[in-house]
Design a protein around this motif. Structure first.
Motif, short mmCIF file in Angstrom:
data_model
loop_
_atom_site.label_atom_id
_atom_site.label_comp_id
_atom_site.label_asym_id
_atom_site.label_seq_id
_atom_site.Cartn_x
_atom_site.Cartn_y
_atom_site.Cartn_z
N TRP A 12 0.86 -1.18 0.00
CA TRP A 12 0.00 0.00 0.00
C TRP A 12 0.90 1.23 0.00
O TRP A 12 1.56 1.52 0.98
N GLY A 35 -0.30 -3.96 -10.06
CA GLY A 35 -1.71 -4.31 -9.93
C GLY A 35 -1.90 -5.64 -9.23
O GLY A 35 -1.06 -6.10 -8.46
N CYS A 41 -0.93 -2.19 -4.35
CA CYS A 41 -1.89 -1.17 -4.81
C CYS A 41 -1.33 0.22 -4.50
O CYS A 41 -0.54 0.39 -3.58
N PRO A 347 -9.52 -0.73 -3.71
CA PRO A 347 -8.51 -1.55 -4.41
C PRO A 347 -8.45 -2.96 -3.83
O PRO A 347 -8.92 -3.24 -2.72
N CYS A 349 -6.12 -4.50 -2.58
CA CYS A 349 -5.32 -4.63 -1.35
C CYS A 349 -6.14 -4.35 -0.10
O CYS A 349 -5.67 -4.60 1.01
#
Length: 668
Positions: A12, A35, A41, A347, A349
């Motif tokens: 992150w 990705g 992410c 996202p 993540c």
């Protein structure tokens, strides 16, 4: 940079880019390579403005401050960072791990004490440092060209010489000599000069130029080795240096593969890109307040091993109190026993950890799905492994099994005792009345009824499943047959006592009684044989009652066979009950019918109640209900038929005489 993110588990991160091809291309690469396939992410992507735009910078830093991402990647130029850090300092945004592109990874202007509070520990990517053999000696041998003065403006050496020694070549500018300045002679000792121009310890762009020149030299050398008629081009021709086409040189460049004296391999991939190699730099904030940028690893790609990251983590300076790498994740990893469930609109993540449902497990971190356990296994309480299902059956070791076993053995023991009493007192009237042989056979059959209940206890085996219902059915038919024949004998004897009824006894002699019992029992034996041959009961693992346990039971095989077996026992029992009821008011001297009626009422009541209880009882409790029915009906018959007689034999022997029996009949 992505390799570093993966190494430290930073999934992150925030991305800041410059508004040009340099930054936009980097952003495109990050979005595609970081990705779902890359396992990371971007929390945000912001474009840094050119020049000083306080409002926009304030907004960007505010996004950084509010974000949960602890890692910030900056793909921008040195000037962008200078403006950005002014706002970072103003808002006092600390606790971030910065990652620098090669454009500012060694920017000395940012390595000031008041900025190192924020930028200390920065990890940056830098062009590979290399060594060029003989470069320093070559630089020290350079001498100015005295034939051209500095007015030409094109002699770099002369300009460098004047700048280094603070002199001017003749003719000097007007007023130069008058001001006390000196003229350059070209004989100044350059070996004593120490400045950045002679520092060859940190050659980075220069080293790339060096490798590029050598790559071109190797390509030209290979081209010049071409033999006419054996060339790689059309009609086996070779390239000529005087008429060289760019695409011809490109052919040889693609095949270049050499190793520099510094140990770096130089070659090109299928796309024509050189195999990259970068140094990883770390900004260290020393205790005395000074800073330095140290090399802590490298990232390189080879044709065979792909990208390789090498890090010396012990050398890395972390600008945090823990002196450890920070955690930068949107959601913490899901432990075994859970699965990841993506948060809608966020996202990949960012996810929730959902516990696996019963019967499913996940035995690894960050599982996307929970897998079902095999049929004979169930999930552990932590849902991280499949464990064998608990097994359930009516066991000899559990309280219910022990109680039923004890009751069965007790009933068997009582039968043996009663049989012993009857054998010992076989010559007494109470025993001889109403066919003592049938009484002995009835006691034996009751003993078998008690013992057959043991076949229902313990883990089902093929032989116990086949034997339990057959033994139960035959034992009870033998028992009820004896009672039926005894009832018929009572009626026959009473009829024979009336005028003209003597002939009825010939049909109920000892042989006929034995034959009747044998025939009735043989019918049940035939039913059991057909049942066992056509659809034999077998052990069955039932997983329908409970998800987390296996119930071992005996599948009856044929419901019809089981129903016929019970129906036949019920038919004989009802017939016995009806005959005994009809004979209940006969004279006492012959009358055992009252006891038979009472015993058969108990028997029928037990088995009528058994059917719904058996159907509604799951697993081992169905076996327990059947055992209870066997024991209850057996005890009912034993107590009702033999209790009064044992009472007379043992406690009222004065009534165990023919006279007393006959007298009782007269009194009645």
């Amino acid at each position: 940079m992505i390799q570093i993110l993966k190494h430290f588990g930073w999934t992150w991160a925030g991305l800041l880019i410059s508004d040009d091809d340099y930054g936009v291309h980097a952003a495109r690469s990050f979005h595609s390579d970081l990705g779902p396939a890359g396992g990371g992410c971007l929390a945000y992507t912001e474009i840094l403005p050119w020049g000083d735009d306080p409002a926009e910078l304030r907004r960007i830093v505010d996004v950084m401050r509010k974000s949960t991402a602890r890692v910030v990647i900056v793909f921008a130029h040195e000037s962008h960072m200078i403006n950005l850090m002014k706002e970072v300092v103003r808002q006092n945004v600390t606790g971030l791990q910065w990652m620098a592109s090669e454009a500012w990874s060694a920017a000395a202007v940012l390595q000031t004490p008041h900025l190192m509070l924020y930028l200390g520990g920065t990890l940056g990517i830098s062009i590979r440092r290399g060594e060029i053999p003989g470069l320093r000696d070559f630089l020290l041998q350079i001498r100015p060209d005295l034939r051209h003065n500095n007015t030409d403006g094109n002699n770099m050496v002369n300009q460098f010489w004047e700048h280094t020694f603070h002199c001017r070549f003749a003719p000097p500018p007007a007023g130069w000599v008058e001001a006390g300045e000196r003229l350059c002679t070209g004989q100044e000792v350059i070996q004593n000069v120490e400045n950045e121009f002679f520092d060859v310890s940190d050659l980075r762009p220069e080293y790339n130029v060096y490798k590029a020149v050598y790559a071109l030299a190797y390509a030209l050398d290979e081209m010049l080795q071409c033999e006419p008629g054996r060339g790689p081009f059309s009609n086996n021709t070779c390239a000529h240096l005087q008429r060289l086409e760019p695409w011809q040189l490109m052919y040889y460049l693609e095949k270049v593969n050499f190793t520099t004296t510094f140990g770096d391999q130089v070659s090109f991939d299928d796309n024509g890109d050189v195999l990259p190699i970068y140094d990883i730099m770390n900004w260290v904030w020393l205790p005395d307040g000074t800073t330095k940028v140290q090399r802590v690893g490298e990232v390189k790609r080879s044709a065979f091993k792909g990208e390789e990251l090498t890090l010396d983590e012990e050398k890395i300076f972390w600008n945090f109190e823990s002196k450890q790498p920070p955690r930068s994740v949107c959601s913490e990893s899901c432990p075994p026993g859970t699965r990841m469930a993506r948060k809608k609109g966020e996202p990949v993540c960012c996810f929730d950890c959902v516990p696996c449902s019963e019967g499913k497990i996940s035995n690894s971190t960050d599982s996307m799905e929970c897998t079902s356990c095999p049929e004979d296994f169930w999930s552990s309480p932590q849902r991280d492994q499949c464990v064998p299902k608990r097994t359930e059956f009516l066991s000899y070791h559990e309280p219910l099994g022990i109680c039923l076993t004890t009751t069965s053995l007790l009933g068997t023991f009582i039968c043996v005792v009663v049989l012993g009493i009857f054998i010992h007192h076989r010559s007494t009237p109470i025993v001889r009345a109403n066919n003592s042989e049938l009484s002995f056979l009835l006691l034996v059959s009751l003993k078998l009824c008690f013992l057959c209940s043991l076949l229902f206890i313990g883990r089902p085996r093929p032989w116990t499943c086949q034997l339990r219902h057959a033994a139960f059915g035959i034992s009870f038919v033998l028992c009820v047959s004896c009672i039926l024949v005894k009832t018929m004998v009572v009626l026959a004897v009473f009829r024979a006592s009336k005028p003209g009824g003597e002939s009825s006894l010939k049909w109920f002699g000892a042989v006929q009684q034995r034959g009747t019992v044998l025939v009735l029992t043989s019918v049940q034996a035939a039913i059991c044989t057909v049942w066992l041959v056509s659809a034999s009961p077998m052990p069955h693992k039932n997983t329908q009652y409970h998800n987390d346990k296996i119930v071992y039971e005996c599948a009856v095989g044929s419901i019809i066979g089981f129903a016929v077996l019970l129906g036949y026992i019920g038919l004989l029992a009802v017939l016995s009950c009806l005959l005994a009821f009809l004979a209940r008011n006969l004279p006492d001297s012959f009358n055992e019918a009252k006891l038979i009626t009472f015993s058969m009422l108990i028997f029928c009541a037990v088995w009528v109640a058994f059917v719904p209880a058996y159907i509604s009882s799951p697993g081992k409790y169905a076996d327990a209900v059947e055992v209870f029915a066997i024991l209850a009906s057996s005890f009912g018959l034993l107590v009702a038929l033999f209790g009064p007689k044992c009472y007379i034999i043992l406690l009222r022997p004065e009534r165990n005489t023919k006279k007393a029996i006959m007298g009782r009949g007269i009194d009645t």
